[in-house]
Design an enzyme around this catalytic site. Structure first.
Site: not given
Ligand code: EPZ
Length: 426
Positions: A397, A122, A93, A22-23, A305, A117
């Site tokens: 999803r 976020r 997202r 998916k991702n 995840d 989610c």
């Molecule tokens: C991706 O989300 C995945 N989604 C999520 O999977 C997964 O949980 C996550 O990465 C972490 O592995 C997709 O790939 C579509 P991040 P993403 O940016 O990209 C902070 C699932 O279940 N952050 O790596 O949104 C944030 O708050 C989903 O399949 C900032 O501070 O996650 C978090 O604490 C749900 N500023 C951390 O970084 C930013 O601009 C990691 O978030 C961006 C993120």
């Protein structure tokens, strides 16, 4: 209302084929916008998030042809606007990748703020930081994010947090930017690497994906391509957890065992037998699981995840386990649902202390988000009695044919509506 109903206690056995990731798919589909030709994508999972994104591209003018269940041909050449305001964007997202892709294509973009989610705050500050280094100013108004530039130029992006989304969005914006972009402290997830491979198959010059420094030399054109998406690491991990939870014997086909190493290591620590082969993995479990501690981290650490699914296993393991969430602020909402099934868990901020109980007991529960929903299935499969899972949309999803796949492994699982009319018995 639709519910998933599970009569727990059946040992899962047999084999199951893992779908495309998916991702990876939700990054690759927006990336198609950047192409100057037709892209044929194989091993696309037939799930809601992917189908929503494909529809958005179609609404934007792309021609979409479904070749078969897991193969799509997308021709993006008629997409001629950098504006995207569709209801579907607010549900997911991954729609934020439209920002990077449209910016990379048109040097500007205007996209509705993304949903997804709910794990607490976020932010997308790191995505905007990447865009800004490449020369795009941003503003937010009326629920839309606007990006403007006078042509993108490569630059040096240092991410303050390891963010999958910011890494991917910066890559999307940089592939056609003038000159060289370097992303430091980049995410190393398999789907980041898959996106880089996809972009390179179109003629991009992206190096270092899978390490924490990604270097991109901008190119003027990207060709059409044929590309096969990697198998889904988290879908695979979920079936591994379900096999372990039910003392089953399950072979997962179409996996990349390297991507599953952190999950395999934890399951082995819990006393589960995991045998790795070329592109399949066998998971067998007998007797009570051992306790262990888990801390989620960016790849190659234990994936956030998989945190809810592993917590379900620990809730019926011997002794006390500690699960620390190292990525999200608030990813324990599902614990209240697990407690309804008899789990003994206390949560303090980002730490859950789990005291293993003898067995979970079936109950009415909710899927509070995608992986939480998957965890409720794992819990229901191992529990005594009947579990009713509400809000199953979350699960759809991200999991292709989840009811059929578990049923094929011997689970007693079906979909019903609240009036209890059976609509699907796989
Ligand atoms: C991706 O989300 C995945 N989604 C999520 O999977 C997964 O949980 C996550 O990465 C972490 O592995 C997709 O790939 C579509 P991040 P993403 O940016 O990209 C902070 C699932 O279940 N952050 O790596 O949104 C944030 O708050 C989903 O399949 C900032 O501070 O996650 C978090 O604490 C749900 N500023 C951390 O970084 C930013 O601009 C990691 O978030 C961006 C993120």
């Amino acid at each position: 209302m639709k519910k998933i109903v599970i009569n727990g206690g059946n040992r899962l056995h047999g084999s199951v084929c893992i779908s495309g990731a998916k991702n990876a798919a939700v990054a690759i589909i927006p990336a198609i916008i950047l192409s100057d030709g037709v892209c044929r994508i194989e091993n696309i999972p037939n799930i809601m998030d992917v189908n929503l994104l494909v529809n958005i591209l179609h609404q934007m003018g792309a021609a979409v042809r479904r070749i078969d269940k897991s193969t799509l041909e997308i021709d993006p050449r008629r997409i001629n606007s950098s504006f995207a305001n569709y209801d579907a964007i607010r549900k997911m997202r991954a729609s934020c990748y439209l920002l990077g892709a449209l910016l990379g294509k048109f040097s500007e973009a205007e996209v509705a703020l993304p949903g997804g989610c709910d794990f607490g705050v976020r932010p997308i500050d790191q995505h905007l930081k990447g865009f800004s280094v490449l020369g795009a100013e941003n503003s937010v108004s009326g629920g839309m994010i606007k990006l403007k530039s006078n042509g993108l130029k490569g630059g040096h992006v240092y991410l303050d947090v390891v963010s999958v989304g910011a890494t991917i969005n910066t890559m999307l914006a940089a592939v056609k930017a003038e000159g060289k972009t370097i992303i430091e402290n980049a995410a190393r997830e398999p789907h980041v690497v898959d996106l880089a491979n996809f972009l390179n198959s179109m003629g991009a010059d992206v190096r270092g994906a899978g390490t924490d420094v990604i270097k991109i030399n901008g190119v003027k054109h990207l060709n059409g391509t044929t590309y096969t998406i990697i198998p889904d690491q988290i879908e695979a991990g979920t079936y591994m957890a379900a096999a372990a939870a039910t003392q089953g014997d399950v072979t997962l086909k179409n996996v990349i065992t390297k991507h599953l190493e952190s999950i395999t290591a934890k399951l082995r620590e819990m006393g589960v037998q995991v045998e790795e082969y070329d592109d399949c993995i066998r998971v067998c479990s007998e007797g009570r699981l051992h306790r262990c501690n888990v801390k989620t981290m960016p790849h190659p650490g234990f994936p956030t995840d998989m945190q809810p699914q592993i917590a379900v296993l620990l809730s019926v393991a011997d002794g006390t386990s500690i699960v620390t969430e190292g990525v999200w602020d608030n990813r324990f909402k599902y614990i209240d649902e697990l407690k309804r099934m008899g789990a003994d868990v206390s949560v303090d901020g980002k730490v859950a202390v789990i005291q293993g109980v003898d067995t979970l007991k079936g109950a009415p529960v909710k899927a509070t988000d995608l992986r939480a929903g998957a965890a409720m299935i794992v819990a229901g499969l191992s529990a005594q009695g009947t579990t009713y899972i509400e809000d199953t949309d979350h699960i759809e999803r991200g999991y292709e044919d989840v009811v059929e796949k578990f049923a094929s492994l011997g689970a007693d699982i079906r979909v019903v509506y609240t009036d209890d009319t059976v609509v699907q018995r796989a």
